[in-house]
Design a protein around this motif. Structure first.
Motif, PDB file in Angstrom:
ATOM      1  N   ILE A   1       9.398  -9.010  -0.520  1.00  0.00           N
ATOM      2  CA  ILE A   1       7.958  -8.934  -0.299  1.00  0.00           C
ATOM      3  C   ILE A   1       7.563 -10.141   0.543  1.00  0.00           C
ATOM      4  O   ILE A   1       7.523 -11.273   0.060  1.00  0.00           O
ATOM      5  CB  ILE A   1       7.177  -8.917  -1.623  1.00  0.00           C
ATOM      6  CG1 ILE A   1       7.674  -7.801  -2.542  1.00  0.00           C
ATOM      7  CG2 ILE A   1       5.672  -8.763  -1.345  1.00  0.00           C
ATOM      8  CD1 ILE A   1       7.435  -6.403  -2.047  1.00  0.00           C
ATOM      9  N   CYS A   2       7.312  -9.866   1.814  1.00  0.00           N
ATOM     10  CA  CYS A   2       6.988 -10.929   2.765  1.00  0.00           C
ATOM     11  C   CYS A   2       5.493 -10.974   3.002  1.00  0.00           C
ATOM     12  O   CYS A   2       4.904 -12.036   3.162  1.00  0.00           O
ATOM     13  CB  CYS A   2       7.719 -10.654   4.071  1.00  0.00           C
ATOM     14  SG  CYS A   2       7.283 -11.771   5.389  1.00  0.00           S
ATOM     15  N   GLY A   3       4.868  -9.818   3.051  1.00  0.00           N
ATOM     16  CA  GLY A   3       3.426  -9.732   3.275  1.00  0.00           C
ATOM     17  C   GLY A   3       2.893  -8.446   2.687  1.00  0.00           C
ATOM     18  O   GLY A   3       3.661  -7.528   2.374  1.00  0.00           O
ATOM     19  N   GLN A   4       1.587  -8.401   2.531  1.00  0.00           N
ATOM     20  CA  GLN A   4       0.913  -7.212   1.979  1.00  0.00           C
ATOM     21  C   GLN A   4      -0.375  -7.026   2.774  1.00  0.00           C
ATOM     22  O   GLN A   4      -1.465  -6.946   2.212  1.00  0.00           O
ATOM     23  CB  GLN A   4       0.602  -7.422   0.486  1.00  0.00           C
ATOM     24  CG  GLN A   4       1.839  -7.517  -0.394  1.00  0.00           C
ATOM     25  CD  GLN A   4       2.430  -6.163  -0.703  1.00  0.00           C
ATOM     26  OE1 GLN A   4       1.863  -5.371  -1.440  1.00  0.00           O
ATOM     27  NE2 GLN A   4       3.581  -5.878  -0.114  1.00  0.00           N
TER      28      GLN A   4
ATOM     29  N   ASP B   1       4.587   2.423  -1.460  1.00  0.00           N
ATOM     30  CA  ASP B   1       4.729   3.425  -2.529  1.00  0.00           C
ATOM     31  C   ASP B   1       5.797   4.449  -2.165  1.00  0.00           C
ATOM     32  O   ASP B   1       6.627   4.832  -2.999  1.00  0.00           O
ATOM     33  CB  ASP B   1       3.423   4.192  -2.738  1.00  0.00           C
ATOM     34  CG  ASP B   1       2.287   3.299  -3.201  1.00  0.00           C
ATOM     35  OD1 ASP B   1       2.563   2.205  -3.725  1.00  0.00           O
ATOM     36  OD2 ASP B   1       1.124   3.701  -3.029  1.00  0.00           O
TER      37      ASP B   1
ATOM     38  N   GLY C   1       0.800  -1.223   0.000  1.00  0.00           N
ATOM     39  CA  GLY C   1       0.000   0.000   0.000  1.00  0.00           C
ATOM     40  C   GLY C   1       0.830   1.270   0.000  1.00  0.00           C
ATOM     41  O   GLY C   1       1.948   1.310  -0.524  1.00  0.00           O
ATOM     42  N   ALA C   2       0.281   2.303   0.612  1.00  0.00           N
ATOM     43  CA  ALA C   2       0.868   3.644   0.516  1.00  0.00           C
ATOM     44  C   ALA C   2       2.259   3.723   1.142  1.00  0.00           C
ATOM     45  O   ALA C   2       3.113   4.487   0.687  1.00  0.00           O
ATOM     46  CB  ALA C   2      -0.054   4.662   1.186  1.00  0.00           C
TER      47      ALA C   2
ATOM     48  N   GLN D   1      -3.514  -5.101   1.986  1.00  0.00           N
ATOM     49  CA  GLN D   1      -4.277  -5.429   0.776  1.00  0.00           C
ATOM     50  C   GLN D   1      -5.174  -6.663   0.943  1.00  0.00           C
ATOM     51  O   GLN D   1      -5.993  -6.954   0.076  1.00  0.00           O
ATOM     52  CB  GLN D   1      -3.303  -5.711  -0.389  1.00  0.00           C
ATOM     53  CG  GLN D   1      -2.264  -4.624  -0.612  1.00  0.00           C
ATOM     54  CD  GLN D   1      -2.882  -3.319  -1.058  1.00  0.00           C
ATOM     55  OE1 GLN D   1      -3.592  -3.275  -2.054  1.00  0.00           O
ATOM     56  NE2 GLN D   1      -2.644  -2.257  -0.298  1.00  0.00           N
ATOM     57  N   TYR D   2      -5.008  -7.408   2.026  1.00  0.00           N
ATOM     58  CA  TYR D   2      -5.637  -8.727   2.095  1.00  0.00           C
ATOM     59  C   TYR D   2      -7.159  -8.673   2.139  1.00  0.00           C
ATOM     60  O   TYR D   2      -7.822  -9.620   1.749  1.00  0.00           O
ATOM     61  CB  TYR D   2      -5.129  -9.517   3.296  1.00  0.00           C
ATOM     62  CG  TYR D   2      -3.669  -9.912   3.222  1.00  0.00           C
ATOM     63  CD1 TYR D   2      -2.966  -9.889   2.018  1.00  0.00           C
ATOM     64  CD2 TYR D   2      -2.989 -10.324   4.362  1.00  0.00           C
ATOM     65  CE1 TYR D   2      -1.624 -10.256   1.971  1.00  0.00           C
ATOM     66  CE2 TYR D   2      -1.653 -10.696   4.316  1.00  0.00           C
ATOM     67  CZ  TYR D   2      -0.979 -10.654   3.114  1.00  0.00           C
ATOM     68  OH  TYR D   2       0.335 -11.027   3.072  1.00  0.00           O
TER      69      TYR D   2
ATOM     70  N   GLY E   1       9.238 -11.735  -4.131  1.00  0.00           N
ATOM     71  CA  GLY E   1       8.312 -12.347  -3.199  1.00  0.00           C
ATOM     72  C   GLY E   1       8.892 -13.664  -2.716  1.00  0.00           C
ATOM     73  O   GLY E   1       9.542 -14.374  -3.481  1.00  0.00           O
ATOM     74  N   PHE E   2       8.672 -13.986  -1.460  1.00  0.00           N
ATOM     75  CA  PHE E   2       9.233 -15.244  -0.962  1.00  0.00           C
ATOM     76  C   PHE E   2       8.313 -15.850   0.090  1.00  0.00           C
ATOM     77  O   PHE E   2       7.466 -15.187   0.685  1.00  0.00           O
ATOM     78  CB  PHE E   2      10.635 -15.016  -0.361  1.00  0.00           C
ATOM     79  CG  PHE E   2      10.617 -14.389   1.002  1.00  0.00           C
ATOM     80  CD1 PHE E   2      10.352 -13.034   1.146  1.00  0.00           C
ATOM     81  CD2 PHE E   2      10.832 -15.153   2.140  1.00  0.00           C
ATOM     82  CE1 PHE E   2      10.312 -12.460   2.407  1.00  0.00           C
ATOM     83  CE2 PHE E   2      10.789 -14.577   3.401  1.00  0.00           C
ATOM     84  CZ  PHE E   2      10.531 -13.223   3.538  1.00  0.00           C
ATOM     85  N   LEU E   3       8.505 -17.151   0.279  1.00  0.00           N
ATOM     86  CA  LEU E   3       7.774 -17.912   1.294  1.00  0.00           C
ATOM     87  C   LEU E   3       8.811 -18.667   2.114  1.00  0.00           C
ATOM     88  O   LEU E   3       9.787 -19.186   1.571  1.00  0.00           O
ATOM     89  CB  LEU E   3       6.834 -18.919   0.625  1.00  0.00           C
ATOM     90  CG  LEU E   3       5.777 -18.309  -0.298  1.00  0.00           C
ATOM     91  CD1 LEU E   3       5.050 -19.415  -1.047  1.00  0.00           C
ATOM     92  CD2 LEU E   3       4.792 -17.465   0.492  1.00  0.00           C
TER      93      LEU E   3
ATOM     94  N   ALA F   1      -8.536  -5.357  -6.729  1.00  0.00           N
ATOM     95  CA  ALA F   1      -7.199  -4.790  -6.632  1.00  0.00           C
ATOM     96  C   ALA F   1      -7.284  -3.286  -6.399  1.00  0.00           C
ATOM     97  O   ALA F   1      -7.966  -2.573  -7.117  1.00  0.00           O
ATOM     98  CB  ALA F   1      -6.400  -5.081  -7.904  1.00  0.00           C
ATOM     99  N   GLU F   2      -6.581  -2.835  -5.380  1.00  0.00           N
ATOM    100  CA  GLU F   2      -6.513  -1.413  -5.068  1.00  0.00           C
ATOM    101  C   GLU F   2      -5.596  -0.749  -6.091  1.00  0.00           C
ATOM    102  O   GLU F   2      -4.649  -1.356  -6.569  1.00  0.00           O
ATOM    103  CB  GLU F   2      -5.909  -1.302  -3.666  1.00  0.00           C
ATOM    104  CG  GLU F   2      -5.962   0.050  -3.028  1.00  0.00           C
ATOM    105  CD  GLU F   2      -5.354  -0.012  -1.625  1.00  0.00           C
ATOM    106  OE1 GLU F   2      -6.042  -0.462  -0.697  1.00  0.00           O
ATOM    107  OE2 GLU F   2      -4.185   0.381  -1.469  1.00  0.00           O
TER     108      GLU F   2
END
Lengths: 336, 336
Positions: free
Chosen positions: B242-245, B228, B224-225, B248-249, B273-275, B254-255
């Motif tokens: 990128i671990c989490g968002q 940005d 999100g912001a 946005q969930y 992104g990773f897990l 899509a925002e």
């Protein structure tokens, strides 16, 4: 001796206009020790120049109003104060949009006119070819059987990307801006499929159809809505090379699009921006491999020529509109 | 024997509500060969569970209405048909939101209650700790003197990320959702600076101020912001994990946000992104190193407990709102 130059007359707001450029005549300075006087034969116009015309931090300092437009060129040596160059030699240099350029000899790359068409040194055997080669092989790392999508596929970079991906055994899908370009990609360059984004605006459905196994690699030259659609179709561990974002360069403020980082997360994808300068130390080996592919007919390329330095602004504007197929070049003076 | 379970009663639209969950009692099946009956002691609630409640392709299949909520747990062995486990042993398993679980013994990780607090196996010495460790060290690859920004910094993952980045000699900036969390980060965990995103909504100016040398690494838990703003401050060759968002969930579509790929391009940045599952083969070594830091007092952690399985939905909703500091855990039954 008088020199013709094209200056940035004003900083473009939105799409550049012809009035943002000005053709001037100036007196050439004297040649200093180690310098070479080049007569420009070919001038490369490239999308990155739009970025250099804007203010704001980037990887290179922005041009200022009144500066000669930057650009890669091929020229003929008229006079040399560097023992490595003599009258009549051809060389590549970053001379910019002008008729003549004075450059330290050590900044020149000598070209052998017998080795192939000179102009190729600004296209397949130069910056765009190397951009394609490293962006695809080092960032996308395509594997046999994977699906590779290329946007801006009929451009100087995209057309080479797709062909190298084919050489690596991938399913290659190109996105281009005219039916003629699409035909060129599929019938001459061997792309598995391609589509015209101007007549197929539903990118997601179109790409879903063409990429039935999802998208493993994406080589992005354009950004915007096309790229949004690609993000929705990524396979796990997808690799995305950000080479250009031409759809965004004329924006006066950041365009809004759907946030896509959740896609990157759930697909454990990698997105990387790159510049060909990062790979200069490996360029020699790459050019040897690319040269081999060219001689074997495995790599084809096309160049779009515009005649006359005074038409360089029009050529550049045409490039930003997609008028070119393959590399866009300005022929500043004839080859001898 | 009766078992209490929390089911997904309905697929949430937007933010989950308590009515999207249902507590039920069911009869436990008989234990089969190789299986172990666990009484759950601690249940982990995590942001990823919001994704599992949604339809749509992701790295794991979505849950269906009526399924027991998934989740990591620590339990006590009540009965065992696996020779490696006996009555009273403690183990970690993926049992989900229930009082008891029956699991094949080979899916259990035995825990030594003498080695440290049991709950740590679900926080710093478990999935969140490993997520922090690998996301930071393998993707961000922070170097001494670099600036590392962490969003969701007071969460189970973010709080560990920042401390490891400090151990690596970085300038660490945390973003969290309350003044108390900010104070915890800077006064107890050693973050160089932190701010409350709820009371400082101009992230760009705030981060520009706190990151005077730009941002080299960004560990993103929120999107999100905030994200940005980070993109506008990246240094060349920045690395973004990128671990989490979490912001946005709960979106139903899509925002929109400013397109940021041009930033990735001009800064030659890498976004990945990773897990944590991708790193399971290296988990043992990581836990040894983390355990060392814990014993030496170089790594601190906090856990927020909610009592009772029936309160797991409330705990989860609280987690999505940021009620927790550090790891959010449900205490399903007391330790013995």
């Amino acid at each position: 001796m008088l020199n013709k130059q094209v200056l940035m007359a004003s900083r473009p707001v939105g799409a550049p206009k012809l009035s943002d450029f000005r053709l001037v005549q100036t007196e050439l300075p004297d040649l200093k020790e180690g310098e070479v006087l080049l007569e420009v034969v070919y001038l490369s116009v490239d999308p990155y120049m739009r970025g250099r015309m804007s203010e704001g931090k980037s990887y290179a300092a922005p041009m200022q109003v009144g500066d000669v437009m930057v650009g890669g060129t091929i020229g003929r040596v008229l006079r040399s104060h560097d023992p490595n160059f003599s009258y009549g030699d051809y060389a590549e240099a970053f001379v910019g949009w002008q008729q003549y350029g004075i450059v330290p000899g050590k900044q020149l790359r000598k070209l052998d006119p017998q080795a192939g068409p000179l102009s190729a040194a600004l296209s397949v055997m130069g910056m765009p070819g190397l951009t394609a080669y490293f962006g695809l092989l080092d960032i996308c790392k395509p594997m046999r059987g994977e699906t590779v999508v290329v946007s801006g596929a009929a451009g100087a970079v995209g057309s080479i990307v797709g062909q190298i991906a084919r050489l690596k055994g991938c399913n290659v899908v190109g996105i281009a801006g005219s039916d003629d370009k699409v035909k060129w990609l599929t019938s001459e360059l061997g792309f598995d499929s391609a589509y015209n984004y101007k007549t197929s605006p539903n990118h997601y459905e179109k790409l879903k159809d063409l990429c039935s196994k999802g998208i493993d690699c994406y080589f992005d030259n354009v950004g915007g809505a096309i790229t949004d659609a690609v993000f929705g179709l990524l396979n796990p561990n997808a690799r995305i090379a950000i080479c250009g974002q031409i759809s965004q360069y004329n924006n006066t403020e950041a365009e809004l699009g759907p946030r896509n980082l959740s896609q990157i997360l759930v697909k454990t994808a990698t997105v990387r921006g790159f510049l060909v300068m990062q790979y200069l130390d490996q360029a020699r080996e790459a050019l040897i491999e690319m040269g081999g592919w060219l001689r074997e007919g495995k790599l084809k390329y096309r160049e779009t020529f515009v005649d006359g330095l005074e038409n360089a602004p029009a050529a550049f504007l045409g490039l930003l509109r997609g008028d070119n197929t393959g590399k866009m070049l300005v022929r500043v003076s004839p080859e001898r």
